[in-house]
Design an enzyme around this catalytic site. Structure first.
Site, PDB file in Angstrom:
ATOM      1  N   ARG A   1     -11.840   7.649  13.105  1.00  0.00           N
ATOM      2  CA  ARG A   1     -12.086   7.415  11.851  1.00  0.00           C
ATOM      3  C   ARG A   1     -13.465   6.905  11.753  1.00  0.00           C
ATOM      4  O   ARG A   1     -13.718   7.283  11.249  1.00  0.00           O
ATOM      5  CB  ARG A   1     -11.111   5.954  11.730  1.00  0.00           C
ATOM      6  CG  ARG A   1      -9.240   6.774  12.031  1.00  0.00           C
ATOM      7  CD  ARG A   1      -8.782   6.200  11.740  1.00  0.00           C
ATOM      8  NE  ARG A   1      -7.120   6.510  11.533  1.00  0.00           N
ATOM      9  CZ  ARG A   1      -6.185   5.443  11.937  1.00  0.00           C
ATOM     10  NH1 ARG A   1      -5.544   4.967  12.897  1.00  0.00           N
ATOM     11  NH2 ARG A   1      -4.644   6.587  11.492  1.00  0.00           N
TER      12      ARG A   1
ATOM     13  N   PHE B   1       0.834  -1.548   0.061  1.00  0.00           N
ATOM     14  CA  PHE B   1       0.144   0.036   0.392  1.00  0.00           C
ATOM     15  C   PHE B   1       0.778   1.445  -0.462  1.00  0.00           C
ATOM     16  O   PHE B   1      -0.054   2.384  -0.350  1.00  0.00           O
ATOM     17  CB  PHE B   1      -0.964   0.048   1.177  1.00  0.00           C
ATOM     18  CG  PHE B   1      -0.238  -0.419   2.639  1.00  0.00           C
ATOM     19  CD1 PHE B   1      -0.064   1.262   3.598  1.00  0.00           C
ATOM     20  CD2 PHE B   1      -0.085  -1.448   3.334  1.00  0.00           C
ATOM     21  CE1 PHE B   1       0.848   0.665   4.462  1.00  0.00           C
ATOM     22  CE2 PHE B   1      -0.056  -1.464   4.359  1.00  0.00           C
ATOM     23  CZ  PHE B   1       0.829  -0.221   5.184  1.00  0.00           C
TER      24      PHE B   1
ATOM     25  N   THR C   1      -7.118   1.449  12.907  1.00  0.00           N
ATOM     26  CA  THR C   1      -6.654   1.921  11.496  1.00  0.00           C
ATOM     27  C   THR C   1      -7.714   2.296  10.449  1.00  0.00           C
ATOM     28  O   THR C   1      -8.032   3.308   9.324  1.00  0.00           O
ATOM     29  CB  THR C   1      -5.515   1.034  10.904  1.00  0.00           C
ATOM     30  OG1 THR C   1      -4.758   1.594  11.709  1.00  0.00           O
ATOM     31  CG2 THR C   1      -4.754   1.785   9.217  1.00  0.00           C
TER      32      THR C   1
ATOM     33  N   HIS D   1      -3.454  10.127  10.905  1.00  0.00           N
ATOM     34  CA  HIS D   1      -2.585   9.135  11.409  1.00  0.00           C
ATOM     35  C   HIS D   1      -1.700   9.776  13.337  1.00  0.00           C
ATOM     36  O   HIS D   1      -2.263  10.701  13.946  1.00  0.00           O
ATOM     37  CB  HIS D   1      -1.028  10.041  11.173  1.00  0.00           C
ATOM     38  CG  HIS D   1       0.232   9.430  11.442  1.00  0.00           C
ATOM     39  ND1 HIS D   1       0.405   7.668  11.316  1.00  0.00           N
ATOM     40  CD2 HIS D   1       1.155   9.458  12.266  1.00  0.00           C
ATOM     41  CE1 HIS D   1       1.312   7.405  11.915  1.00  0.00           C
ATOM     42  NE2 HIS D   1       1.985   9.178  12.320  1.00  0.00           N
TER      43      HIS D   1
ATOM     44  N   ASN E   1      -8.259   8.111   5.955  1.00  0.00           N
ATOM     45  CA  ASN E   1      -8.447   7.224   6.863  1.00  0.00           C
ATOM     46  C   ASN E   1      -8.579   8.406   8.217  1.00  0.00           C
ATOM     47  O   ASN E   1      -8.513   8.532   9.478  1.00  0.00           O
ATOM     48  CB  ASN E   1      -8.093   6.617   8.015  1.00  0.00           C
ATOM     49  CG  ASN E   1      -6.290   6.505   8.191  1.00  0.00           C
ATOM     50  OD1 ASN E   1      -5.788   7.369   7.426  1.00  0.00           O
ATOM     51  ND2 ASN E   1      -5.841   5.040   8.886  1.00  0.00           N
TER      52      ASN E   1
ATOM     53  N   ARG F   1      -4.566   7.574  20.438  1.00  0.00           N
ATOM     54  CA  ARG F   1      -4.746   6.390  19.796  1.00  0.00           C
ATOM     55  C   ARG F   1      -6.240   5.779  19.929  1.00  0.00           C
ATOM     56  O   ARG F   1      -6.664   5.402  19.096  1.00  0.00           O
ATOM     57  CB  ARG F   1      -3.719   5.345  19.828  1.00  0.00           C
ATOM     58  CG  ARG F   1      -2.848   5.974  18.753  1.00  0.00           C
ATOM     59  CD  ARG F   1      -1.743   4.357  18.942  1.00  0.00           C
ATOM     60  NE  ARG F   1      -1.833   3.505  18.290  1.00  0.00           N
ATOM     61  CZ  ARG F   1      -1.581   3.092  16.956  1.00  0.00           C
ATOM     62  NH1 ARG F   1      -1.212   4.332  16.056  1.00  0.00           N
ATOM     63  NH2 ARG F   1      -1.765   1.964  16.000  1.00  0.00           N
TER      64      ARG F   1
END
Ligand code: CMP
Length: 137
Positions: A102, A57, A91, A115, A112, A85
């Protein structure tokens, strides 16, 4: 006090939800130590994600990250890395828990929305990638 790096990705910047995302960080008790909007070059994105260079990817990820401006932020607080997080969610937005950034703002695994550094050590490297010490207060 722990620091971590957040990037609001081109999809979320284009959706005009930068303020909403930064407000979530603050509402969770994190402090914005610095934040800036920038357009990454291909070399920037390739260097930042060098750890993923061999992944299938990688090319799409780099292309996406340079498709528009991003907002890069240093977040500070106790357990800042883990708290960020949790706020982001998984993710893949299809797997992200309801109420996470997200789940609410992301469309796909590439687009998404955000980061976030995945360890305290990576956070330090990622912060140094973007900022000089004198820019972080
Ligand atoms: P990020 O946290 O920015 O780190 C690397 C990015 O690669 C990740 O978010 C995703 O946007 C993207 N990506 C695309 N495909 C995958 C995959 N299969 N696994 C992990 N990350 C992926």
């Amino acid at each position: 006090m722990e620091q971590t790096l957040s990037i609001i990705k081109p999809d979320a910047v284009a959706k005009n939800v930068v303020g909403q995302i930064l407000a979530r960080f603050e509402a969770a008790g994190l402090r914005i130590a610095t934040t800036t909007k920038m357009q990454l070059s291909q070399a920037d994105a390739e260097a930042f994600y060098a750890v993923h260079a061999a992944r299938p990817f990688f090319k799409d990820l780099v292309e996406f990250m340079i498709s528009g401006p991003v907002v890069v932020t240093v977040l500070e607080g106790e357990n800042a890395m883990a708290i960020n997080r949790d706020l982001m969610g998984a993710t893949n937005p299809a797997e992200a828990a309801p109420g996470t950034i997200r789940a609410d703002f992301a469309d796909s695994i590439d687009a998404n929305a955000v980061h976030g550094s995945d360890s305290v050590e990576n956070a330090s490297n990622e912060i140094n990638f973007f900022f000089a010490q004198r820019e972080i207060y």
